[in-house]
Write a protein that holds these residues in place. Structure first.
Motif, PDB file in Angstrom:
ATOM      1  N   THR A  40      43.612  38.106  43.385  1.00 34.86           N
ATOM      2  CA  THR A  40      43.026  36.990  44.276  1.00 34.86           C
ATOM      3  C   THR A  40      44.224  36.323  44.585  1.00 34.86           C
ATOM      4  N   ASP A  61      50.119  30.908  36.049  1.00 36.26           N
ATOM      5  CA  ASP A  61      49.332  31.637  35.287  1.00 36.26           C
ATOM      6  C   ASP A  61      49.348  31.161  33.877  1.00 36.26           C
ATOM      7  N   SER A  70      42.339  41.436  36.715  1.00 30.33           N
ATOM      8  CA  SER A  70      42.988  42.513  37.522  1.00 30.33           C
ATOM      9  C   SER A  70      43.775  43.524  36.945  1.00 30.33           C
ATOM     10  N   GLY A 378      31.449  42.633  39.332  1.00 27.37           N
ATOM     11  CA  GLY A 378      32.491  43.607  38.765  1.00 27.37           C
ATOM     12  C   GLY A 378      33.008  44.452  40.163  1.00 27.37           C
ATOM     13  N   VAL A 381      38.255  44.210  42.629  1.00 27.48           N
ATOM     14  CA  VAL A 381      39.373  44.907  43.299  1.00 27.48           C
ATOM     15  C   VAL A 381      39.628  44.973  44.745  1.00 27.48           C
TER      16      VAL A 381
END
Ligand SMILES: Cc1cc2nc3c(=O)[nH]c(=O)nc-3n(C[C@H](O)[C@H](O)[C@H](O)COP(=O)(O)OP(=O)(O)OC[C@H]3O[C@@H](n4cnc5c(N)ncnc54)[C@H](O)[C@@H]3O)c2cc1C
Length: 458
Positions: A40, A61, A70, A378, A381
């Motif tokens: 994202t 992060d 990811s 889920g 992606v």
């Protein structure tokens, strides 16, 4: 030679030590601050730079690029969206549901376009998804899904029903009575995609800071320990990890999905098993399971079923649940008995985010400049790519086809406080387990499912 290791298969394919990035150790001011270096965050940075190359953008992060879901998922780049067509039609009308469906299908070509353009080798194979019906109940479910798809006026080429013979031409599942096939999925190596994307956005001038945990996001300000980032726009791209940020504690719950990978399998296995186009695969049980044939001829296979942890806790220990990993191995063996004797080389897991109404969303509050995306359940992606393109349009003030999709600025209510949250989610998991156990009570999968049910039940 093949001891099982407790880390993702994909992490072995990326040289982390060569790509360590700095930690944020000072106050900075930028146009856009993105919290979270997963799909994202990185897709958002990528598309922002396409639209407005001069924007100053940082991504921070708490861990490292691709640390979250990811870098460790099943690698299904699909057109699946967590809310069904019927749910979208009920909430937003049929035309909006159709637009969302088309946008999700379009994600796959868009990702294929960018990875080719930017030279990102992520072991992409656009082979579609084959789902087996391995009992009469599952067969009815497969037929029902195709019927509903057609009744909703969606393209027949998106989802086809397969007879037992037809499914065998895709894969040699045990007990398959039929199933479905959709061309709308590619298998990929997610760690290679997320690290490739990081490399690309850095080359466009985006600065990424690692080991930089954010504790708060407020208007124009990201707080990291003693340091702050001052920004016109702030994107929360922390998905399942959002409860680590004060303002988003109950926005989503982190639910664990666990995975295993086999050693590379010989040609003789693949001649018997199929999946020649690296089709992603599953079956029609209630509990989600998902698999792919990897580029180096292993099977990477995962499933839900791990318990939700009290207080939305996310800890490295939660990635390893031996009972669930063993059950995944047994389930894989049930699907493809020819796998008997194969070694499991990797076991891992990770947290994905679920919103209270199971509706993914992305949006921007134009009053505060705070943006978000997530709750993909889920299916993040490819959905994260749509989020990245949409957030880039919203932040640069462009009204587009994307910014009027029904998930944009959708607001899900907060999850309940504990202990209600824990009780509710784990009861739901037990109910799903029981549904499978009842359905397969007379079948070969009963042992696996009842074991899993007992585990979830405590
Ligand atoms: C095991 C597993 C299998 C899956 N399989 C599939 C699949 O096959 N197909 C599919 O479509 N989807 C799948 N998913 C879901 C998919 O991986 C996710 O929806 C998607 O990767 C989410 O991307 P993201 O960038 O939003 O979040 P993430 O990738 O989770 O990234 C969030 C980042 O935020 C960082 N972060 C967290 N807290 C903070 C903080 N306080 N400060 C700063 N940084 C922070 C984390 O370190 C992390 O890097 C799977 C998920 C799991 C766990």
């Amino acid at each position: 030679m093949f001891a099982t290791v407790s880390r993702s298969l994909w992490s072995d394919t990326v040289a982390f030590a060569d790509i360590a990035r700095p930690k944020l150790t000072q106050n900075i001011e930028v146009d856009v601050a993105i919290v979270g270096a997963g799909f994202t965050g990185l897709w958002t940075a990528y598309y922002l730079k396409q639209l407005a190359p001069n924007l100053s953008i940082v991504v921070v992060d708490a861990n490292h690029v691709g640390f979250g879901a990811s870098g460790r998922n099943g690698g299904w780049c699909s057109a699946l969206f967590p809310a069904s067509f019927n749910k979208l039609a009920k909430l937003f009308g049929e035309a909006q549901a159709k637009r969302m469906h088309a946008a999700m299908v379009g994600n796959i070509n868009e990702i294929a376009r960018v990875i080719e353009l930017e030279n990102i080798d992520c072991e992409w194979a656009h082979g579609g998804t084959v789902i087996a019906a391995r009992s009469q109940i599952q067969l009815q479910r497969a037929k029902g899904e195709v019927k509903e798809h057609s009744a909703n006026g969606l393209p027949a080429s998106d989802l086809e029903f397969l007879s037992a013979n037809e499914i065998a031409s895709h894969a040699n599942f045990s007990d398959a009575l039929g199933g479905t096939f959709t061309p709308n999925c590619a298998a990929l190596n997610p760690a290679k995609l997320v690290h490739g994307l990081a490399r690309v956005v850095e080359s466009l001038g985006v600065q990424i800071y690692e080991n930089s945990p954010v504790s708060q996001i407020t208007k124009n300000k990201v707080t990291l320990g003693v340091n702050e980032i001052c920004a016109k726009f702030i994107v929360r791209a922390t998905e399942g990890y959002s409860p680590t940020i004060r303002q988003a504690r109950r926005a989503v719950v982190p639910v664990y999905s666990l995975m295993i990978a086999t050693e590379p399998l010989p040609d003789s296995f693949w001649q018997q098993t199929g999946l020649a186009q690296r089709q992603t695969f599953s079956d029609f049980r209630n509990l989600v399971i998902y698999g792919q044939r990897t580029a180096d001829n292993r099977i990477a296979f995962g499933g839900r079923g791990a318990p939700y942890h009290f207080g939305s806790a996310i800890k490295p220990e939660n990635d390893q649940v031996p009972e669930v990993h063993t059950l995944l191995e047994q389930t894989l063996l049930e699907l493809f008995p020819a796998i008997t004797g194969t070694k499991i080389t990797h076991t891992w897991g990770g947290a994905l985010g679920i919103a209270r109404d199971w509706m993914a969303s992305c949006g921007l509050d134009s009053q505060t400049g705070l943006a978000w995306a997530g709750g993909y359940v889920g299916d993040g992606v490819s959905t994260s790519n749509l989020a990245g393109r949409t957030l880039a349009d919203l932040i640069t003030g462009q009204s587009s086809e994307l910014t009027t999709l029904p998930w944009v600025n959708h607001s899900s209510r907060n999850w309940e406080p504990e202990p209600l949250r824990w009780l509710g989610i784990n009861s739901g998991l037990i109910a799903v387990k029981h549904a499978d156990a009842v359905e397969t009570n007379k079948g070969r999968t009963s042992k696996v499912n009842s074991l899993l049910g007992r585990f979830i039940g405590g």
